[in-house]
Motif scaffolding. Structure first.
Motif, mmCIF file in Angstrom:
data_model
loop_
_atom_site.group_PDB
_atom_site.id
_atom_site.type_symbol
_atom_site.label_atom_id
_atom_site.label_comp_id
_atom_site.label_asym_id
_atom_site.label_seq_id
_atom_site.Cartn_x
_atom_site.Cartn_y
_atom_site.Cartn_z
ATOM 1 N N MET A 27 0.758 -0.959 0.552
ATOM 2 C CA MET A 27 0.053 0.237 0.039
ATOM 3 C C MET A 27 0.759 1.560 0.216
ATOM 4 N N PRO A 28 1.855 1.191 -0.627
ATOM 5 C CA PRO A 28 2.603 2.355 -1.132
ATOM 6 C C PRO A 28 1.886 3.943 -1.129
ATOM 7 N N LEU A 29 2.541 4.706 -0.889
ATOM 8 C CA LEU A 29 2.467 6.162 -0.621
ATOM 9 C C LEU A 29 3.524 6.612 -1.266
ATOM 10 N N LEU A 30 3.607 7.350 -2.519
ATOM 11 C CA LEU A 30 4.318 7.958 -3.646
ATOM 12 C C LEU A 30 4.029 9.554 -3.515
ATOM 13 N N GLN A 31 4.835 9.932 -2.697
ATOM 14 C CA GLN A 31 5.231 11.835 -2.285
ATOM 15 C C GLN A 31 6.144 12.708 -3.249
ATOM 16 N N PHE A 32 5.212 13.544 -4.137
ATOM 17 C CA PHE A 32 6.721 13.538 -4.819
ATOM 18 C C PHE A 32 6.370 15.542 -4.278
ATOM 19 N N ASP A 33 7.395 16.118 -4.650
ATOM 20 C CA ASP A 33 7.388 17.462 -3.749
ATOM 21 C C ASP A 33 8.196 18.333 -5.377
ATOM 22 N N THR A 34 7.791 19.147 -5.586
ATOM 23 C CA THR A 34 8.602 20.087 -7.024
ATOM 24 C C THR A 34 8.020 21.461 -7.234
ATOM 25 N N THR A 35 9.655 21.712 -7.486
ATOM 26 C CA THR A 35 8.679 23.293 -7.777
ATOM 27 C C THR A 35 8.559 23.945 -9.351
ATOM 28 N N ARG A 36 8.636 22.924 -10.225
ATOM 29 C CA ARG A 36 7.402 23.320 -10.783
ATOM 30 C C ARG A 36 6.128 23.074 -11.152
ATOM 31 N N SER A 37 5.564 24.008 -11.720
ATOM 32 C CA SER A 37 3.919 24.229 -11.730
ATOM 33 C C SER A 37 3.953 23.704 -13.175
ATOM 34 N N LEU A 38 2.624 22.473 -12.903
ATOM 35 C CA LEU A 38 2.511 21.521 -13.489
ATOM 36 C C LEU A 38 0.687 21.685 -13.661
ATOM 37 N N SER A 39 0.210 21.352 -15.290
ATOM 38 C CA SER A 39 -0.795 21.566 -15.581
ATOM 39 C C SER A 39 -2.063 20.275 -14.434
ATOM 40 N N ALA A 40 -2.752 20.182 -14.773
ATOM 41 C CA ALA A 40 -3.892 19.291 -13.664
ATOM 42 C C ALA A 40 -3.453 17.753 -15.113
ATOM 43 N N GLU A 41 -3.509 17.878 -16.214
ATOM 44 C CA GLU A 41 -2.411 17.035 -17.153
ATOM 45 C C GLU A 41 -1.720 16.209 -16.813
ATOM 46 N N GLU A 42 -0.382 17.378 -16.813
ATOM 47 C CA GLU A 42 0.736 16.829 -16.136
ATOM 48 C C GLU A 42 0.862 16.332 -14.858
ATOM 49 N N ARG A 43 0.027 16.290 -14.022
ATOM 50 C CA ARG A 43 0.340 15.719 -12.272
ATOM 51 C C ARG A 43 -1.236 14.506 -13.075
ATOM 52 N N THR A 44 -1.944 14.644 -13.916
ATOM 53 C CA THR A 44 -2.649 13.441 -13.719
ATOM 54 C C THR A 44 -1.323 12.262 -14.673
ATOM 55 N N GLY A 45 -1.603 12.440 -15.547
ATOM 56 C CA GLY A 45 0.254 12.022 -15.920
ATOM 57 C C GLY A 45 0.986 11.270 -15.403
ATOM 58 N N LEU A 46 1.855 12.252 -14.617
ATOM 59 C CA LEU A 46 2.413 11.558 -13.087
ATOM 60 C C LEU A 46 2.111 10.786 -12.723
ATOM 61 N N ALA A 47 0.701 10.789 -11.376
ATOM 62 C CA ALA A 47 0.408 9.646 -11.319
ATOM 63 C C ALA A 47 -0.205 8.644 -11.755
#
Length: 125
Positions: free
Chosen positions: A1-21
């Protein structure tokens, strides 16, 4: 039951966040020999002054804190980390020098949802 937590200084679009996840969920399931239904992903955008890496170069930073069940071999963790960073480098234009992955391993029973408590990893999905 992993929890993958990203922190970034890049501003991401909703599509980029969904794509990454979606991509890291699939990568995790593939590399760690598990299913996708229990993989949790968070993505937090930070002000550049809130993150620092000694070796960083010009460009955004991306750190992954992977909270996982103990027992996965080093080779699986390394493969997942490399694939995740390759995706972030290509899709999000994060320089290689500006990425870091840290694994924190927990006993299976320390990872739970409403409907289940994790067990120990036995090498089977």
């Amino acid at each position: 039951m992993p929890l993958l937590q990203f922190d970034t200084t890049r501003s991401l679009s909703a599509e980029e966040r969904t794509g990454l996840a979606e991509r890291v969920t699939a990568l995790y399931a593939e590399e760690m020999e598990t299913t996708t239904g229990h993989v949790a992903v968070t993505i937090r955008e930070r002000d550049p002054s809130a993150m620092h890496l000694g070796r960083e170069v010009e460009g955004p930073l991306l750190f992954l804190d992977a909270e996982i069940r103990r027992g996965r071999p080093f080779e699986r963790k390394r493969a997942f980390a490399l694939e995740t960073m390759a995706y972030a480098g290509d899709a999000l234009e994060i320089p290689d020098e500006n990425m870091k992955v840290v694994f924190t391993e927990h006993e299976g029973e320390a990872m739970m949802g409403v409907d289940r408590v994790g067990g120990e990893w036995d090498g089977e999905a």
